[in-house]
Design a protein around this motif. Structure first.
Motif, short mmCIF file in Angstrom:
data_model
loop_
_atom_site.label_atom_id
_atom_site.label_comp_id
_atom_site.label_asym_id
_atom_site.label_seq_id
_atom_site.Cartn_x
_atom_site.Cartn_y
_atom_site.Cartn_z
N LEU A 24 0.82 -1.21 0.00
CA LEU A 24 0.00 0.00 0.00
C LEU A 24 0.85 1.26 0.00
O LEU A 24 1.93 1.30 0.59
N THR A 25 0.36 2.28 -0.66
CA THR A 25 0.95 3.62 -0.57
C THR A 25 -0.19 4.58 -0.24
O THR A 25 -1.37 4.19 -0.21
N ASN A 26 0.15 5.83 -0.02
CA ASN A 26 -0.88 6.83 0.29
C ASN A 26 -1.81 7.09 -0.90
O ASN A 26 -2.86 7.71 -0.74
N LYS A 27 -1.42 6.64 -2.08
CA LYS A 27 -2.23 6.86 -3.28
C LYS A 27 -3.04 5.63 -3.67
O LYS A 27 -3.80 5.68 -4.64
N THR A 28 -2.90 4.53 -2.95
CA THR A 28 -3.62 3.30 -3.29
C THR A 28 -5.11 3.46 -3.05
O THR A 28 -5.53 3.95 -1.99
N CYS A 29 -5.91 3.06 -4.01
CA CYS A 29 -7.37 3.05 -3.83
C CYS A 29 -7.74 1.70 -3.22
O CYS A 29 -7.87 0.69 -3.93
N THR A 30 -7.93 1.67 -1.92
CA THR A 30 -8.16 0.40 -1.22
C THR A 30 -9.54 -0.19 -1.54
O THR A 30 -9.74 -1.39 -1.39
N ALA A 31 -10.47 0.63 -2.00
CA ALA A 31 -11.79 0.10 -2.36
C ALA A 31 -11.70 -0.85 -3.54
O ALA A 31 -12.58 -1.70 -3.72
N LYS A 32 -10.65 -0.73 -4.32
CA LYS A 32 -10.49 -1.57 -5.50
C LYS A 32 -9.77 -2.88 -5.21
O LYS A 32 -9.52 -3.67 -6.13
N GLN A 33 -9.45 -3.14 -3.92
CA GLN A 33 -8.76 -4.38 -3.60
C GLN A 33 -9.26 -4.98 -2.28
O GLN A 33 -8.49 -5.55 -1.52
N ILE A 34 -10.56 -4.86 -2.05
CA ILE A 34 -11.10 -5.44 -0.83
C ILE A 34 -11.14 -6.96 -0.93
O ILE A 34 -11.16 -7.54 -2.01
N TYR A 35 -11.16 -7.59 0.24
CA TYR A 35 -11.38 -9.03 0.28
C TYR A 35 -12.85 -9.31 -0.05
O TYR A 35 -13.70 -8.41 0.08
N PRO A 36 -13.18 -10.53 -0.47
CA PRO A 36 -14.60 -10.86 -0.70
C PRO A 36 -15.43 -10.51 0.54
O PRO A 36 -15.08 -10.91 1.65
N PRO A 37 -16.49 -9.74 0.40
CA PRO A 37 -17.25 -9.26 1.55
C PRO A 37 -17.82 -10.38 2.42
O PRO A 37 -18.34 -11.37 1.91
N GLU A 38 -17.72 -10.20 3.73
CA GLU A 38 -18.28 -11.12 4.70
C GLU A 38 -19.46 -10.51 5.45
O GLU A 38 -20.12 -11.17 6.25
N HIS A 39 -19.70 -9.22 5.22
CA HIS A 39 -20.81 -8.52 5.86
C HIS A 39 -21.20 -7.33 4.98
O HIS A 39 -20.45 -6.96 4.06
#
Length: 347
Positions: free
Chosen positions: A49-64
């Motif tokens: 990860l960096t400060n520019k990473t879009c974390t929404a584009k690499q979530i784990y398969p949702p559990e909730h």
């Protein structure tokens, strides 16, 4: 003279050990408290990860079904056992505070631009679940489900009038600290005692200047406390900068603190300072998110635990508490049984 020097050195070393050893400290009492990072939200792989990473584009398969920094996610976090919920705020164009993680809108929503360039009403029209994907963009499981879910700071505090929060100021703009202090100053003292603020050095300093009794934390406040403590903490003296504040201690750094864990926690408790342990070296909000992670905690730890998975950690700690209570009850009953047996045999 040489022998005298050796004895003095030995005496100093013995004092340092006796004054800082947790083995000789009083047995910890009470339970740890849980700090749920962003409430209950979707998690992601933190590798690379960096400060520019879009974390929404690499979530784990949702559990909730919950999205971070929303009122439903906070409600779920408290229900799962959170004692404190952390959330992020940004000053809006019309002077309100939006509860949202990112500096910009492009990653999580269908909007564009900097969050603070929009009014609260404009932000509420966005779909905050728009950008989440666990399969590289093939599917978007939360698209269309996050419209209107971005709350304001006022809405969050109104929805949970008796709950504790840690408010994260995401900018380093002192004006944001001034504006936040202006709003928080309208709250009664009891409500303020349930809140803490952390973030950039400049906004936190500006806020603390106006609300000196509010618990705060920043890199600057951490340094003001911990550097003098590392120099003189072996004596048991607590620097004034360590009083009534908040400390987030990475688990890799914690063992280097004088008296860690029990003596250190006792000292900070006496100074009315809240200690929260975070995972690893503290980078990118690493937390204690699994049963294996909890095994790394010191035995009998009574401080705060930072977690990104309150849905997992809350029930695990509750089970441990029940088990400990049952063990204590069994021990008490066994002691009473022995006392009755001895008493009967003496009659």
């Amino acid at each position: 003279m040489k022998q005298k020097t050796i004895w003095i050195l030995a005496a100093v070393l013995a004092f340092i050990y006796l004054n800082n050893s947790s083995l000789l400290a009083k047995k910890p009492t009470g339970d740890p408290f849980l700090l749920a990072h962003r409430g209950l939200g979707q998690t992601f792989n933190v590798a690379g990860l960096t400060n520019k990473t879009c974390t929404a584009k690499q979530i784990y398969p949702p559990e909730h079904p919950y999205l971070e920094n929303t009122i439903p996610s906070m409600r779920a976090a408290f229900k799962a056992g959170a004692d404190i919920v952390e959330f992020d705020v940004h000053l809006t164009k019309d002077g309100k505070f939006a509860v949202f993680h990112d500096w910009t809108l492009d990653c999580r929503t269908e909007g564009t631009g900097v969050t603070r360039d929009h009014t609260m009403a404009e932000l509420k029209r966005l779909d905050i679940g728009y950008g989440y994907t666990a399969d590289g963009g093939k599917t978007f499981p939360f698209r269309g489900k996050g419209i209107g879910l971005m709350p304001s700071l006022e809405e969050v505090l109104s929805a949970f009038p008796d709950r504790s929060f840690l408010i994260h100021v995401k900018s380093n703009d002192p004006q944001e600290g001034i504006q936040l202090a202006k709003y928080l100053s309208t709250l009664p003292p009891r409500r303020l005692s349930q809140l803490a603020v952390y973030g950039g050095d400049e906004p936190v300093a500006a806020l603390h200047e106006r609300l000196p009794n509010l618990r705060i934390m920043s890199k600057a406040s951490m340094k003001k406390c911990l550097i003098p403590y590392l120099a003189a903490g072996w004596t048991g003296i607590i620097p004034s900068a360590c009083e009534k504040t908040q400390l987030h201690i990475p688990e890799k750094i914690a063992p280097w603190l004088w008296g860690w864990p029990n003596r250190f926690l006792d000292r900070m408790n006496d100074a009315d300072t809240r200690v929260v342990i975070v995972g690893g070296g503290g980078g990118f909000s690493s937390g204690f998110d699994s049963a294996q992670d909890l095994k790394r905690l010191p035995a009998g730890f009574t401080g705060g635990i930072w977690t990104n998975r309150i849905d997992r950690i809350g029930p695990l700690l509750q089970q441990d508490t029940i088990r400990q209570d049952q063990d204590s009850l069994s021990e008490l009953l066994s002691t009473k049984a022995v006392e009755l047996l001895v008493s009967s045999s003496l009659k």
